[in-house]
Design a protein around this motif. Structure first.
Motif, short mmCIF file in Angstrom:
data_model
loop_
_atom_site.label_atom_id
_atom_site.label_comp_id
_atom_site.label_asym_id
_atom_site.label_seq_id
_atom_site.Cartn_x
_atom_site.Cartn_y
_atom_site.Cartn_z
N SER A 135 4.02 0.16 2.57
CA SER A 135 3.83 -0.90 3.55
C SER A 135 3.35 -2.17 2.85
O SER A 135 2.79 -2.11 1.75
CB SER A 135 2.81 -0.48 4.62
N GLU A 177 0.85 -1.18 0.00
CA GLU A 177 0.00 0.00 0.00
C GLU A 177 0.89 1.24 0.00
O GLU A 177 1.95 1.24 0.61
CB GLU A 177 -0.92 0.01 1.22
N ILE A 178 0.43 2.27 -0.69
CA ILE A 178 1.21 3.50 -0.83
C ILE A 178 0.45 4.64 -0.16
O ILE A 178 -0.75 4.81 -0.36
CB ILE A 178 1.44 3.86 -2.32
N GLU A 179 1.17 5.43 0.63
CA GLU A 179 0.55 6.59 1.28
C GLU A 179 1.49 7.79 1.15
O GLU A 179 2.69 7.69 1.43
CB GLU A 179 0.30 6.30 2.76
N LEU A 180 0.95 8.90 0.72
CA LEU A 180 1.73 10.12 0.56
C LEU A 180 1.56 10.99 1.79
O LEU A 180 0.44 11.29 2.21
CB LEU A 180 1.26 10.89 -0.68
N GLU A 181 2.68 11.38 2.38
CA GLU A 181 2.68 12.20 3.60
C GLU A 181 3.68 13.34 3.42
O GLU A 181 4.84 13.23 3.79
CB GLU A 181 3.06 11.33 4.80
N HIS A 189 4.23 8.55 -7.98
CA HIS A 189 4.53 9.46 -6.88
C HIS A 189 6.01 9.84 -6.85
O HIS A 189 6.36 11.00 -6.56
CB HIS A 189 4.14 8.82 -5.55
N GLU A 197 1.67 2.99 -9.08
CA GLU A 197 1.36 4.13 -8.22
C GLU A 197 2.62 4.67 -7.55
O GLU A 197 2.80 5.88 -7.43
CB GLU A 197 0.34 3.72 -7.15
#
Length: 232
Positions: A35, A24-28, A49, A45
């Motif tokens: 993760s 899973e990809i999360e932009l912060e 990014h 994805e």
């Protein structure tokens, strides 16, 4: 002994909880958090990014498993942009290979136990550790070959297609990466929080220990900073 017991329990629980979760990809902000397993499902994805100029750091958060080809695609994207990497919680095999592609690479901050498992076919000698040989000749059998110099930007289609070639035949350089990347086999670097700061330990795991990491062999003179595994 008590400290090591807590390390073993924390790592075993962490491995159990994230072993089969897809990436899973999360932009912060300027940080991209990855993760789960590097199985190629989130690779397009990720590359999209990474090509965003705001990204400065890739954090691998509890990432276990994945193919060598997908790991190389992640690593190529990281190298092409000169990004730094962090490892928080578990980072094993495919994750470790992508993590080491960072311009600077470090463990994540916080109160968790961090663990980085670099796959190797056998325990390196002290001479190999001292000269860096464990990251060259031996590593060649446990990780895919280094890529040609990357282009200015990473092509999403070509990177994604790499994930579909995990069954490619082995080269003359050694066994196929999927065969060399035995579960739980390699050098394990750990970082644990204490009242007096973080404690770093290094172990060699032969892959037969399962979730019982207390069976891994403690290694001396294998400081992750001296070996270049951590840079900050």
């Amino acid at each position: 002994m008590k400290l090591r017991y807590h390390i073993v329990v924390a790592l075993a629980v962490g491995a159990t909880s994230v072993a089969s979760v897809a990436a899973e990809i999360e932009l912060e902000g300027s940080r991209l958090i990855v993760s789960g397993m590097l199985d190629g499902s989130a690779l397009p994805e990720f590359v999209m990014h990474v090509n965003n100029s705001r990204i400065r750091t890739v954090m691998f958060d509890n990432s276990i498993g994945g193919s060598a080809e997908v790991a190389e695609a992640y690593a190529q994207a990281i190298r092409s942009k000169g990004l730094s990497t962090e490892a928080r919680g578990q980072c094993q095999a495919a994750c470790a290979y992508a993590f080491l592609a960072g311009k600077e690479h470090r463990f994540g901050r916080g109160g968790q136990v961090n663990a980085l498992l670099i796959p190797l076919p056998r325990k390196p000698t002290q001479a190999e550790l001292a000269t860096g040989g464990w990251r060259s000749d031996e590593a060649r059998h446990a990780a895919p070959p280094a890529p040609a110099p990357a282009a200015e930007s990473v092509n999403v289609a070509s990177a994604a297609s790499a994930s579909a070639s995990s069954d490619a035949p082995a080269s003359d350089a050694g066994p196929a990466p999927k065969e060399a990347w035995m579960p739980g086999k390699g050098i394990l670097f750990t970082s644990s929080p204490t009242f007096f700061g973080r404690v770093y330990n290094t172990y060699y795991c032969d892959g037969n220990q399962g979730a019982d990491l207390s069976r891994c062999e403690r290694m001396s003179d294998a400081d992750p900073y001296k070996l270049g595994v951590l840079t900050q």
